[in-house]
Design an enzyme around this catalytic site. Sequence first.
Site, PDB file in Angstrom:
ATOM      1  N   CYS A 225       0.790  -1.237   0.000  1.00 24.08           N
ATOM      2  CA  CYS A 225       0.000   0.000   0.000  1.00 24.08           C
ATOM      3  C   CYS A 225       0.824   1.290   0.000  1.00 24.08           C
ATOM      4  O   CYS A 225       1.803   1.409   0.725  1.00 24.08           O
ATOM      5  CB  CYS A 225      -0.915   0.068   1.211  1.00 24.08           C
ATOM      6  SG  CYS A 225      -2.046  -1.295   1.358  1.00 24.08           S
TER       7      CYS A 225
ATOM      8  N   ARG B 161       5.941  -0.369  -4.865  1.00 20.00           N
ATOM      9  CA  ARG B 161       5.653  -1.027  -3.589  1.00 20.00           C
ATOM     10  C   ARG B 161       4.731  -2.235  -3.785  1.00 20.00           C
ATOM     11  O   ARG B 161       4.602  -3.052  -2.883  1.00 20.00           O
ATOM     12  CB  ARG B 161       4.998  -0.025  -2.625  1.00 20.00           C
ATOM     13  CG  ARG B 161       5.905   1.126  -2.278  1.00 20.00           C
ATOM     14  CD  ARG B 161       5.150   2.200  -1.553  1.00 20.00           C
ATOM     15  NE  ARG B 161       4.702   1.795  -0.241  1.00 20.00           N
ATOM     16  CZ  ARG B 161       5.443   1.841   0.863  1.00 20.00           C
ATOM     17  NH1 ARG B 161       6.678   2.285   0.798  1.00 20.00           N
ATOM     18  NH2 ARG B 161       4.960   1.471   2.015  1.00 20.00           N
TER      19      ARG B 161
ATOM     20  N   TRP C 262      -2.702  -2.979  -1.601  1.00 21.35           N
ATOM     21  CA  TRP C 262      -2.206  -4.352  -1.725  1.00 21.35           C
ATOM     22  C   TRP C 262      -3.061  -5.164  -0.763  1.00 21.35           C
ATOM     23  O   TRP C 262      -2.968  -5.011   0.450  1.00 21.35           O
ATOM     24  CB  TRP C 262      -0.731  -4.385  -1.331  1.00 21.35           C
ATOM     25  CG  TRP C 262      -0.008  -5.649  -1.645  1.00 21.35           C
ATOM     26  CD1 TRP C 262       0.551  -6.002  -2.844  1.00 21.35           C
ATOM     27  CD2 TRP C 262       0.296  -6.716  -0.741  1.00 21.35           C
ATOM     28  NE1 TRP C 262       1.161  -7.221  -2.732  1.00 21.35           N
ATOM     29  CE2 TRP C 262       1.026  -7.678  -1.466  1.00 21.35           C
ATOM     30  CE3 TRP C 262       0.024  -6.953   0.603  1.00 21.35           C
ATOM     31  CZ2 TRP C 262       1.481  -8.857  -0.885  1.00 21.35           C
ATOM     32  CZ3 TRP C 262       0.471  -8.133   1.181  1.00 21.35           C
ATOM     33  CH2 TRP C 262       1.192  -9.070   0.430  1.00 21.35           C
TER      34      TRP C 262
ATOM     35  N   ASN D  19      -2.431   2.312   5.236  1.00 19.23           N
ATOM     36  CA  ASN D  19      -1.437   1.282   4.925  1.00 19.23           C
ATOM     37  C   ASN D  19      -1.200   0.512   6.215  1.00 19.23           C
ATOM     38  O   ASN D  19      -0.878   1.111   7.235  1.00 19.23           O
ATOM     39  CB  ASN D  19      -0.154   1.977   4.445  1.00 19.23           C
ATOM     40  CG  ASN D  19       1.027   1.033   4.357  1.00 19.23           C
ATOM     41  OD1 ASN D  19       0.863  -0.183   4.394  1.00 19.23           O
ATOM     42  ND2 ASN D  19       2.216   1.600   4.241  1.00 19.23           N
ATOM     43  N   GLY D  20      -1.383  -0.810   6.176  1.00 27.64           N
ATOM     44  CA  GLY D  20      -1.146  -1.610   7.384  1.00 27.64           C
ATOM     45  C   GLY D  20      -2.316  -2.514   7.685  1.00 27.64           C
ATOM     46  O   GLY D  20      -3.129  -2.820   6.798  1.00 27.64           O
TER      47      GLY D  20
ATOM     48  N   GLU E  36      20.150 -16.531  -3.224  1.00 27.37           N
ATOM     49  CA  GLU E  36      19.743 -15.249  -3.790  1.00 27.37           C
ATOM     50  C   GLU E  36      19.449 -15.388  -5.290  1.00 27.37           C
ATOM     51  O   GLU E  36      18.474 -14.827  -5.794  1.00 27.37           O
ATOM     52  CB  GLU E  36      20.836 -14.200  -3.518  1.00 27.37           C
ATOM     53  CG  GLU E  36      20.568 -12.810  -4.060  1.00 27.37           C
ATOM     54  CD  GLU E  36      19.243 -12.197  -3.627  1.00 27.37           C
ATOM     55  OE1 GLU E  36      18.573 -12.732  -2.748  1.00 27.37           O
ATOM     56  OE2 GLU E  36      18.865 -11.177  -4.235  1.00 27.37           O
TER      57      GLU E  36
ATOM     58  N   LYS F  45      15.808 -14.545  -6.967  1.00 25.36           N
ATOM     59  CA  LYS F  45      15.628 -13.567  -8.058  1.00 25.36           C
ATOM     60  C   LYS F  45      14.832 -14.198  -9.197  1.00 25.36           C
ATOM     61  O   LYS F  45      13.909 -13.598  -9.732  1.00 25.36           O
ATOM     62  CB  LYS F  45      16.980 -13.090  -8.621  1.00 25.36           C
ATOM     63  CG  LYS F  45      17.773 -12.120  -7.798  1.00 25.36           C
ATOM     64  CD  LYS F  45      17.204 -10.728  -7.694  1.00 25.36           C
ATOM     65  CE  LYS F  45      16.218 -10.561  -6.593  1.00 25.36           C
ATOM     66  NZ  LYS F  45      16.631 -10.370  -5.251  1.00 25.36           N
TER      67      LYS F  45
ATOM     68  N   GLU G 181      11.039 -14.905  -8.179  1.00 24.07           N
ATOM     69  CA  GLU G 181      10.119 -13.782  -7.964  1.00 24.07           C
ATOM     70  C   GLU G 181       9.783 -13.020  -9.238  1.00 24.07           C
ATOM     71  O   GLU G 181       8.686 -12.488  -9.347  1.00 24.07           O
ATOM     72  CB  GLU G 181      10.609 -12.851  -6.855  1.00 24.07           C
ATOM     73  CG  GLU G 181      11.914 -12.172  -7.118  1.00 24.07           C
ATOM     74  CD  GLU G 181      12.386 -11.332  -5.929  1.00 24.07           C
ATOM     75  OE1 GLU G 181      11.569 -10.892  -5.118  1.00 24.07           O
ATOM     76  OE2 GLU G 181      13.602 -11.105  -5.838  1.00 24.07           O
TER      77      GLU G 181
ATOM     78  N   HIS H  23      22.211 -36.154  -0.693  1.00 30.04           N
ATOM     79  CA  HIS H  23      21.454 -36.689   0.450  1.00 30.04           C
ATOM     80  C   HIS H  23      19.948 -36.696   0.191  1.00 30.04           C
ATOM     81  O   HIS H  23      19.161 -36.751   1.120  1.00 30.04           O
ATOM     82  CB  HIS H  23      21.802 -35.898   1.718  1.00 30.04           C
ATOM     83  CG  HIS H  23      23.243 -36.031   2.103  1.00 30.04           C
ATOM     84  ND1 HIS H  23      23.772 -37.198   2.598  1.00 30.04           N
ATOM     85  CD2 HIS H  23      24.291 -35.167   2.001  1.00 30.04           C
ATOM     86  CE1 HIS H  23      25.075 -37.049   2.820  1.00 30.04           C
ATOM     87  NE2 HIS H  23      25.412 -35.813   2.451  1.00 30.04           N
TER      88      HIS H  23
ATOM     89  N   LYS I  54       7.074  -4.236  -2.400  1.00 31.28           N
ATOM     90  CA  LYS I  54       8.454  -3.815  -2.136  1.00 31.28           C
ATOM     91  C   LYS I  54       8.729  -3.707  -0.644  1.00 31.28           C
ATOM     92  O   LYS I  54       9.784  -4.090  -0.180  1.00 31.28           O
ATOM     93  CB  LYS I  54       8.699  -2.471  -2.824  1.00 31.28           C
ATOM     94  CG  LYS I  54      10.106  -1.916  -2.656  1.00 31.28           C
ATOM     95  CD  LYS I  54      11.113  -2.753  -3.415  1.00 31.28           C
ATOM     96  CE  LYS I  54      12.528  -2.250  -3.274  1.00 31.28           C
ATOM     97  NZ  LYS I  54      13.507  -3.273  -3.687  1.00 31.28           N
TER      98      LYS I  54
END
Length: 608
Positions: free
Chosen positions: A2, A27, A74, A100-101, A481, A485, A488, A504, A603
């Site tokens: 948001c 975001r 969002w 937002n929240g 990482e 990448k 996502e 294993h 974000k």
Amino acid sequence: MCGIVGYIGESKAKGLVIDGLKRLEYRGYDSAGIAICIDGKIEIKKEKGKIENLEKIIGDPAFDGNVAIGHTRWATHGVPSATNAHPHRSMSGKIAVVHNGIIENYEEIREELKGSGVKFLSETDTEVIAQLIGSLYDGDLLVAVRKAVARFRGAYAIGVVASDEPDRIVAVRKDAPLIVGLGKDGNFISSDVPAILKQTRDVYFINNDETVLLTKDEVKIFDDDGNPVTHQVQHIDWDVNSAEKGGYDHFMIKEINEQPKGIYDTLHQRLQDDGSIKLDGISLTKEDIENISKIYIVACGTAYHAGIVGKYIIEKIVKIPVEVDIASEFRYRDSFVDEHTLFIAISQSGETLDTLEALREAKRKGARVLSVVNVVGSSVARESDDVFYTWAGPEIAVASTKAYTTQLVCMYLIALYMASHKGNIDKAYYDKIVNGLKEIPDKLSRLLEKQADIGKIAKKYYGWDKIFFVGRGQDVGVSYEGALKLKEISYINAYAIAAGELKHGTIALMDDHTLVIALATQDGLFEKMISNIEEITAREAHVMGLAKESNTKIGKFVEDEIYIPDCIDELTPLLSVVPLQIFAYYVAKERGCDIDKPKNLAKSVTVE
Ligand code: F6R
């Protein structure tokens, strides 16, 4: 996650708010809306999907005024839809709210309001905020907001307007970002700096539990008890262009290419001419360092991966045990944190709620908190004992790239600083790492010249749906990482594992439809990695190898290879992650993905 933008002033508000919302698109969001005070009424328009959808329904020049609040949502409570999009209003229509929240106790308040006859239109917790403020409103918006907020549990940044008081915006925050921008002919609220950077560089960072009253001429800030407080104006010196694409197709590839500069800036000024390290924002003394018996590095996602590499670096250089933990797990286990613990939080945004809560838990247990943060003045930065800023500049693409490499630089600098203060590092070894670090920006620029070659490899594999990343030592963290990448932004099922662990169990998945990206960047582990690659190719999987330029021998064992410039083993993570970022970028591009705004992602993750 948001985004909020509000404006009150002499200018027309609609364009300014919409422009600000577009700059917060990074975001992540699924719907957008705007409320404007027009002729003593609040008019609201909102739409599902992109801001362009909203723009299609707000074109009428009569739909404008000098006061507006806008929002990108969002979804948390209720599906993405025009109904659930913000702003929400009270039943009287006099109050409009963006938020937002999450309000954790919204159901209890909703039931109570329903009992007194309030009718709800949406499924959101935000409508509860609007309705509660509406029910408490008695001609003074500031008072009604303060009374309502006293009832809320959760995390929030809220912007409110009232039709009976069109000369003001009231905003309040707790654990979600909120800044105030001081413009030439009016004032702004926003979730982040890029939204208002074109209009002003002078901002206030609002603290938790503070309420703000904005009029066109002034901004008043009040603490939790309603007492006025003064804040220093912070001047933002970012280049406006750094928050824009500057000729690149996407922010992500622009930010990948900005890494030599980000690393240079993060090193520069901290590394003195005599080789010593000056850590601005960190006041750890020799005595403090000697008091530390254990280090926890806690973070989420990409920042957590920087922490995994950080563990290798700090344990090797400082010789203090380091635990790395995922922030959302840390606070729900009995961690051995006490006053001899150094807690390092890593966060690009400095607003990630999981990281913030873990930091608070560590503080409660007596740890000294040092944070590595990119966004100046963010919550993580403000709640830490020591703050070390990454100088990556604004990172707009949802997928983190330049923040990661600058976080790694901070790991090296912190390790060298601690070891030299402890006096347990050999001068020649110290100089070797410092000199190696200084060469990284140039080596990275050279590596970035290979983008087209990596793009060709991506073209070969973009249709594959099973991709593994394997490595040993520091390369394990880099493999995680690389896989994140790719996942996502391209939505390919990518998986990372320590190369020695493959046999294993996971090696059962290898077949001729599998691509394995094998990181063999450390001389000390090169031969072992070659053995692992042979195990993989024996199962008919295809291997792309990543090694130093001097280790061309890898070419005999793999189908495709990418070389990074030679450097000492300790520093390879600063280079090896970059081809993986570029690979992910071109794979996602070939697949036609929305690279800067991947589906389902935000974000800045300000919910638990
Ligand atoms: C991935 C990514 C996320 C973030 C994570 C933590 O590309 O960006 O995994 O790294 O959400 O965010 P910060 O660093 O802002 O705390």
